[in-house]
Design a protein around this motif. Sequence first.
Motif: not given
Length: 721
Positions: A566, A604, A608-609, A612, A707, A711, A715-718
Motif C-alpha cells: 500500500a 479502508q 476502497t469502495r 472503485k 480517493n 492516496s 493505496d488502500f486498494s492493496r
Amino acid sequence: MSTFLLEIGTEELPADFARLALPQLEQQVKRDLEAARLSFRQVETTSTPRRLVVQVADLADVSPDLRDERKGPPAAQAFKDGVPTQAAIGFAKRCGIDPADLEVRETPKGPFVFAEVLEKGRPARELLAEVIPQWISALQGRRFMRWGVGESRFSRPVRWLVALLGTELIPVTLSGSDPVVQSGQTSRGHRLYSDAVAIPSADDYASALAAAGVVVNRSERASTIRTAVETSAAALDAVPDLPGELFEELTDLVETPLLIEGSVADHYLALPAEVLSTVMRAHQRYVPLYRKDADSDPLALDARKSLLARFLCIGNGLADATDTVRRGNERVLKARLADAEFFVQADRAVPSIDRRDQLQRVTFAEGLGSLLDRVERLEWLTDVLAEQLELPQDSVAHARRAAHLCKHDLVSQMVGEFPELQGVMGGKYLLAEGEPREVALAVLEHYQPKGAGDVLPSSVAGAVVALAERLELLLSIYAKGERPTGSSDPYALRRAGNGILQILWDQGWSLNLQTLLERATSHWAGLLPAFKVDASALADELGELLRQRLQSLLEEAGTDADLVQAVAGDGVSLTRVLADPGDARQRAALLRTLRSAGDLAAVQAVVTRAAKLATKGDLPTSVLSAQMVVDDNLFEKGSEAAMLEVLNGLEPIATGSDLDRYGQLAQGLIAGSSALANFFDGDDSVMVMAEDPAVRTNRLNLLGVLNNQASVLADFSRISG
C-alpha cells in the motif's frame, strides 16, 4: 516400543557441517517414519566433530496394518455380461487382489468398481534397514568429497556406522564406499582416550561414549563452554569477546571441552585492539578478554585501555596436557602477533596519501578501471550527496577528505593479511598521521553496515561516505551489465541497497533518490562510454531495486505484506517511493498502528469502495480540492453535503507539509468515516450513477477527490481484509 540409534561415524567434520546437516537429517527421519506409519515420541539429533547422531524415543516395533479403499473404473467398463474386462483385471492387479474380490457400489456419478486393499504392517527393523542409506546419501553440504575408489560422497569419509533398535542390530551396508562400511555395535571414543567403544543398546549410547571421553550431546558441550568462559572471565574481572559464530564453531570443534587460559606479551598491547582480537578470534579461534571498564573508542591506537594480556581457548585434549597445550597456543599466537606488529610498523612508514596513489595499480572490476578510479567516482557522489542533503560545511569538508582517502588501506600490508580490518586500519593510520578525528572516523565507518544487524555510521561524514560507497557500487556494477539473480549476488548489491535505506532512516535524512539517480546515471554514461549506458533505463532499474529493498526491509521490520504494498508496491509510482524513502517508512508505521488499534478496516472499506467507483469518472489523480470540481448546487441529498464537508476538512492536510500530516489525515478519515459510509448505505444515501449526467459527474468527482486525498496516505486498494 524401543529406542532407535543411528550414529554416522566419520573423519573430523568441518565445524559448520553439523549445523547444516542435523536439521536435514531430523526432517528426513520424521518424514520417513511418519510415511511408514511408525509411531514415535520424539526425534533428537546431535553431533560431535566425528559423528552425526539420531535418536528416536519410543519407536514402534511394527507399523500397523492399513486398510485402504480404492475407487476404480465405472462398472459398465469393468464388467461385460458379468465377466471382468481388461480394465477390471488391470485395476485388480494394481491393487494386489483377485478380480473376483472387486465390489460394485453406487456413487453420485453412477456405479463404480471398488477394491479394499489391506497393506500389512512391516517390522521397524526391516524398514529402517532400507531408509538409513537413503538418509545418509541425501544429506547436502559444501565441499563434499570421495575417498578410496568408491563412488560415495560425503563431507568427510564415513568410517563406521552404529544402527540399533533397542539392543537389536539393524543390518546396513553403505554401497559405493571403499572400504565397505557395515553397521555394528561398536563406536569410537575420543582419539586421545580410547578407540573402540561397545554400544550394548541404544539407551546406553551417551553413557558409553561419556566413559570414552566424548560429550556427545551438542547442547551439553555448548553449555559447558559457555559456563567455563564466563566463569574464567569473571574471575579476571573481564568481558569475553565470544560472538555467536565463534561460539558455534568452538562447540563443533571439540568432543570434550577443556578451557585453557593463555597470556600475551605486554608489548603487543601497543597494537590496536582490533588487530589483537582479529588475530585471536578469526585466525586462532581464541577468546579475547576485554576489561570491564574498556575504552570503547573505535579509533584507539593501542589496546592497553581495553584488552587484558590474557586469552581463553577451548582445547580438545587431555587435562594432564593443559600446560603443554597452553605453551603451544601462546607460541603460535606470539608468531601471529609478531607478523601483525611488523605489518603495522611497515604501514606507518608510508603516508596514507602515498598509498592512495598505489590504488591505481589495483583493478576494481573488468571495465570499471582501478580502485583509484572508483575512489574518484565515490568522491563525485559525496559532493552530490552533500549538496542534496544541505549539510553543514564542516561535515562536508570532513566527508570530502574521508572520501579522498577511504580506500588507502586496501593496499596496506595489514589489510592484505587481515582483510576484515579494512576501514579500521585506514582510520587508525589517518588519526596517527594527524588527520582530523572526524575524517578518520568516517573512513572507519564508511563500510558500515556490513550486513544485517550491523551497526550504522554514527557520524554525519561517515554516513555520507557510506552512502556514496554503496551508490557507486550499484551504479558501476549495473552499468557493467551485471545484476543479482536468485540467490546469486556476488557483489552484494542487495545488501548495498539495504544499507542506503538504513543509513538514510538512521540519520533522519530526506533524500530524493530519483533526482540523485537521474543525475548520477547521466554522469556514469559519460564516465563509462564503453558500456553504452542508457541513463534513463539504468535509473529506472536501480530505482526498482531500491523499491524492492524498501519492501523487504519493511516486511523484515514486521509490517504486513499488504501494508507494504500500500505504501511502496508496484501500484505506487516509483517517483513517489524514491522521493523520500523515509516517507514510505513513516506511512507504513502509521498503517500498522491503525491496524493494531482496529481503526483501519472502517476507513479502508469506504475508501476502497470510493476508489472503485471513481474509476468510472475521469478526475486526474492530482486533484485534491473538492471546491475545484464539485458543484454543491447539484446536491440532492444531505449525505452529499456531509461528504463535501469531510473533503474540505481533509484538503489542507492532504496538500500540507506538516510532519504529522499523515496522522492528521488518518484521523480525519476515521472521524469522517460515518459520513462517508452514509453516502453509500445510510438513510440518506445516493445513487452515484444517476441518470442526470451532471449529477453523476458531480458525485463521481466527490469520490475521486476522496480517493486522491486518501492516496496521499496509502493505496488502500492493496490492503486486504
